[in-house]
Design a protein around this motif. Sequence first.
Motif, mmCIF file in Angstrom:
data_model
loop_
_atom_site.group_PDB
_atom_site.id
_atom_site.type_symbol
_atom_site.label_atom_id
_atom_site.label_comp_id
_atom_site.label_asym_id
_atom_site.label_seq_id
_atom_site.Cartn_x
_atom_site.Cartn_y
_atom_site.Cartn_z
ATOM 1 N N UNK A 94 32.437 44.678 8.758
ATOM 2 C CA UNK A 94 31.165 45.454 7.789
ATOM 3 C C UNK A 94 29.627 44.923 7.979
ATOM 4 N N UNK A 95 29.450 43.474 8.493
ATOM 5 C CA UNK A 95 28.318 43.085 8.556
ATOM 6 C C UNK A 95 27.788 43.263 9.942
ATOM 7 N N UNK A 96 28.357 43.398 11.039
ATOM 8 C CA UNK A 96 28.060 43.350 12.480
ATOM 9 C C UNK A 96 28.110 44.965 13.107
ATOM 10 N N UNK A 97 28.699 45.705 12.301
ATOM 11 C CA UNK A 97 28.754 47.126 12.569
ATOM 12 C C UNK A 97 29.824 47.389 13.782
ATOM 13 N N UNK A 98 30.176 48.744 13.935
ATOM 14 C CA UNK A 98 31.145 49.354 14.647
ATOM 15 C C UNK A 98 31.160 48.648 16.295
#
Length: 390
Positions: free
Chosen positions: A204-208
């Motif tokens: 969620x924090x670092x992205x896909x």
Amino acid sequence: MSTRVKTVSVYSITLPRETIYLGEPRPGETVNEKGYIVRKGNRTVYPTSDRTVVVRIETADGAVGWGETYGIVAPGAAMAIVDDLLGPFVVGRDPRDVVVIHEDLYDLMRVRGYTGGFYLDALAAIDIALWDLCGKLSGLPLVKLLGGQRHEKLPAYISGLPKRTRTERAAFAAEWQAKGFSSFKFAAPVADDGVVAEMETLRETLGPAARIACDMHWARTADQAIAAIRAMEPYGLWFAEAPVKPEDVDGLARVAANVTTTVAAGEEWRTVFDLVTRVEKRACGIVQPEMGHKGVTEFMRVGQYAQAHHLEVIPHATIGIGLFMAASLHASAALSAVTSHEYQHSIFEPNRRLVTGDMDCREGFYTLPTGPGLGVEPSEEALSLLQQYR
């Protein structure tokens, strides 16, 4: 005769740490009188300071090569092996016979079962120092002696998020992402809310687009590892490292056959013979050689065997003062199968002052040190910290 080895000396260096490796103690974890802590999550002992073993080899005409190996626990054990056993058998040898010397020293203890542990660690330090000498005597960087430079720079992944809470660890990873790093690995023993929650928060924090791996630290049975990996897979798990105990080769193979995530293993292995048994069972897709356990000769044998069997190589890296880190980068740059390299930022950055040279890790990539041999040597500060074996 001037190129013959004249002396082999061994030293230790101890450096204080602001934060214990893997972060502050968890409930039930205490530091004993020797400065060791046992992590409950993997039942493994760690020191509360950085410690390393350094080898200096000098020829009769004054050329010097430096090597390094693990000294994080009982450094005197590896030092005694170098001083009492291996070193005297190197004196008088031509350092350019480095592979022959490695094989001779390995054979000394073959019938006594010492195919790992402190014996091979000690041998690794000597091997690195001899390769450093080979480079200096030829005027070439180590990578050129290993077949040539395949990679100009090496992708690096952030290893370890030494913060207390899951939210803080994710925020810390995001700080590194802002510095240009796109790959990360977290340690299961200190994922206090469980690996699935850790993985979810990091995603969620670092992205896909971020690559996120999990170091499972040999703490699970095969069935437990399969369940944990499958539970993390919906969040895009990059690789699962050390899912079962090192002794459980069949279990490792079973994990690899029953998950879609690539399984990584190998930091604790000492020789290519450790890899042969895993390849036979198709037990992993990523091999993680550790220079401090193997030395250049065995590291290259492991890497080339992995290449021959179409496996990916992502070397492990505990740094010490940076000597065997430099060796690892040179060897990795010579191997086409290397796709990334571990970046132990909590050791590399505080200790980078302890070696000379231009070795660096910035914006997601390592750059090799330039110059002959390793391209690095102990700095004046490091030399002042050397404690000779007695």
